[in-house]
Scaffold this active site. Structure first.
Site, PDB file in Angstrom:
ATOM      1  N   ASN A 110     -52.238 -53.071  -8.983  1.00  0.00           N
ATOM      2  CA  ASN A 110     -53.567 -53.007  -8.370  1.00  0.00           C
ATOM      3  C   ASN A 110     -53.640 -51.872  -7.330  1.00  0.00           C
ATOM      4  O   ASN A 110     -52.796 -50.990  -7.322  1.00  0.00           O
ATOM      5  CB  ASN A 110     -53.979 -54.370  -7.802  1.00  0.00           C
ATOM      6  N   HIS A 118     -51.760 -49.170  -9.630  1.00  0.00           N
ATOM      7  CA  HIS A 118     -50.685 -49.539 -10.557  1.00  0.00           C
ATOM      8  C   HIS A 118     -49.437 -48.670 -10.426  1.00  0.00           C
ATOM      9  O   HIS A 118     -48.844 -48.244 -11.419  1.00  0.00           O
ATOM     10  CB  HIS A 118     -51.203 -49.493 -12.001  1.00  0.00           C
ATOM     11  N   HIS A 139     -49.648 -56.537 -17.906  1.00  0.00           N
ATOM     12  CA  HIS A 139     -50.991 -56.010 -18.128  1.00  0.00           C
ATOM     13  C   HIS A 139     -51.411 -56.025 -19.595  1.00  0.00           C
ATOM     14  O   HIS A 139     -52.000 -55.052 -20.084  1.00  0.00           O
ATOM     15  CB  HIS A 139     -51.069 -54.585 -17.554  1.00  0.00           C
ATOM     16  N   TYR A 178     -53.780 -56.710 -22.703  1.00  0.00           N
ATOM     17  CA  TYR A 178     -55.182 -56.971 -23.019  1.00  0.00           C
ATOM     18  C   TYR A 178     -55.166 -57.941 -24.194  1.00  0.00           C
ATOM     19  O   TYR A 178     -54.672 -57.592 -25.270  1.00  0.00           O
ATOM     20  CB  TYR A 178     -55.888 -55.694 -23.465  1.00  0.00           C
ATOM     21  N   GLU A 202     -53.971 -60.942 -14.871  1.00  0.00           N
ATOM     22  CA  GLU A 202     -52.771 -60.347 -14.285  1.00  0.00           C
ATOM     23  C   GLU A 202     -52.370 -61.114 -13.030  1.00  0.00           C
ATOM     24  O   GLU A 202     -52.958 -60.906 -11.964  1.00  0.00           O
ATOM     25  CB  GLU A 202     -53.051 -58.892 -13.906  1.00  0.00           C
TER      26      GLU A 202
END
Ligand code: BGC
Length: 381
Positions: A111, A137, A211, A213, A342
């Site tokens: 983040n 990140h 991370h 998706y 996350e």
């Protein structure tokens, strides 16, 4: 300390760790099969390896040494039909050029950190500004873009891979040599357990996450707006336009971000400017393993639970996917084609003393555990 508790929580029980030094031994003993294969070469000639883990029910997780990345996750729907439910690429090239952190391990700090700056023990540190004026990140070459060493791990009811990376003092502006271990374990109860450990020789912020998706109907099959989501959080950390927390911890009550009872992701997304990209403060989170989120896809019946020891979880609804990426099997990834959950500490914690601390000091051990648990239920029952 909480970390010690976690460590105990993870390593106790009947699981005995056995490391197989020889490749041939990898097929024996554990119920989870581990196969190692090549996954291409980096421009500097280094070989990237892919470990394919398959459990007794056929759930398959593939992880590679570049970025300690989850490349695919195959899980059955309610009728037993398997699909890969993570976005990504068929070959290494896509991960090198195009990836918005598909399946990546994120570090040293997941983040954002405001303006890429923080002060620790009176010293100001400057990090890469790789997201507008902010740091995102881990910087321009975060843990998602480095090579990790790997060795297979076998347990009685699980099999996996232990990745190790030494992040050198000064890398991306962070202080201290940080030795990091990320262990992926696929269990025979259809869980992907990810354990993070780290040690440092100078005080440094550390915030590691995963991370992927996900699209529980299958990668590339459409958007995720019909997925029903529950997040066990009744507070979040509001942000400015650069997605930097203001420092406030605010109630979610009566907002379109309240997922304490399940809602379809698309139901209220139009009321959230830009879509969901928020850090949720987990109820009872931080230290012990809790159920943080549950996602159900109504057509396939697939369910994913996220359990974590982290105090927060970033829910990102794939807002920046825009059809410019062609992923696995030639599928084009449009807006909202995948979502990320996350587990992590809060964004910009090094600049917010009221947030749970992310500072690791020499002699202490960073320890974090996240479990993704997969199942399926008959949509008509
Ligand atoms: C962040 C998003 C960011 C995305 C990058 C997520 O973790 O919350 O703001 O754009 O990662 O792919």
């Amino acid at each position: 300390m909480a970390w010690v508790l976690l460590c105990t929580l993870f390593v106790t029980g009947s699981c005995k760790e056995e490391t197989a030094p020889e490749e041939e031994q990898m097929e024996t003993k554990a119920l989870v099969d581990i196969q190692k294969q090549g996954f291409g070469q980096l421009p500097d000639g280094k070989n990237v390896d892919l470990y394919v883990l398959t459990n007794a029910s056929g759930v398959k997780a593939s992880v590679m040494t570049y970025g300690a990345t989850l490349v695919s996750l195959e899980a059955p729907d309610w009728e037993g039909r398997f699909a890969d439910i993570t976005l990504g690429f068929d070959s290494l090239e896509g991960y090198l050029s195009d990836s918005p952190y598909f399946g990546s391990t994120i570090g040293r700090y997941a983040n954002r950190i405001a303006e890429g700056k923080f002060t620790l023990d009176g010293i100001e540190y400057t990090l890469a500004q790789n997201n507008g004026e902010n740091h995102l990140h881990g910087g321009t070459k975060g843990f998602d873009k480095v090579m990790w060493s790997a060795e297979p791990v076998k347990m009685e009811e699980a099999g996996g891979v232990k990745f190790v990376y030494l992040s050198k003092d000064g890398e991306e502006g962070y202080p201290g040599n940080l030795t990091c271990t990320v262990t992926y374990l696929l269990t025979d109860s259809d869980e992907l357990r990810i354990t993070y450990e780290a040690e440092t020789d100078k005080p440094t912020p550390v915030n590691l996450t995963h991370h992927s998706y996900f699209n529980l109907e299958g990668q590339g099959s459409g958007d995720i707006l019909d997925h029903e989501l529950m997040i066990d959080a009744n507070e979040y950390t509001p942000m400015d336009e650069g997605l930097i927390p203001t420092g406030e911890i605010r109630s979610l009550e009566d907002t379109p971000m309240d997922f304490t009872t399940p809602h379809a992701i698309g139901e209220r997304i139009d009321q959230v400017e830009g879509g969901y990209d928020h850090n949720f403060v987990l109820r009872g989170g931080g230290g012990t393993l809790i159920l943080a989120a549950r996602v159900h896809e109504p057509d396939s019946g697939r369910v994913m639970e996220v359990h974590t020891t982290e105090p927060g979880i970033q829910f990102y609804s794939g807002n920046f996917l825009d059809g410019s990426i062609t992923g696995k099997s030639g599928k084009v990834y449009h807006k909202h084609y995948g979502f990320c959950l996350e587990p992590q500490h809060f964004p910009d914690s090094p600049n917010n003393p009221n947030f749970p601390s992310t500072i690791l000091r020499p002699g202490d051990r960073y320890m974090s555990l996240t479990v993704f648990k997969f199942s399926a239920q008959n949509p008509r029952s």
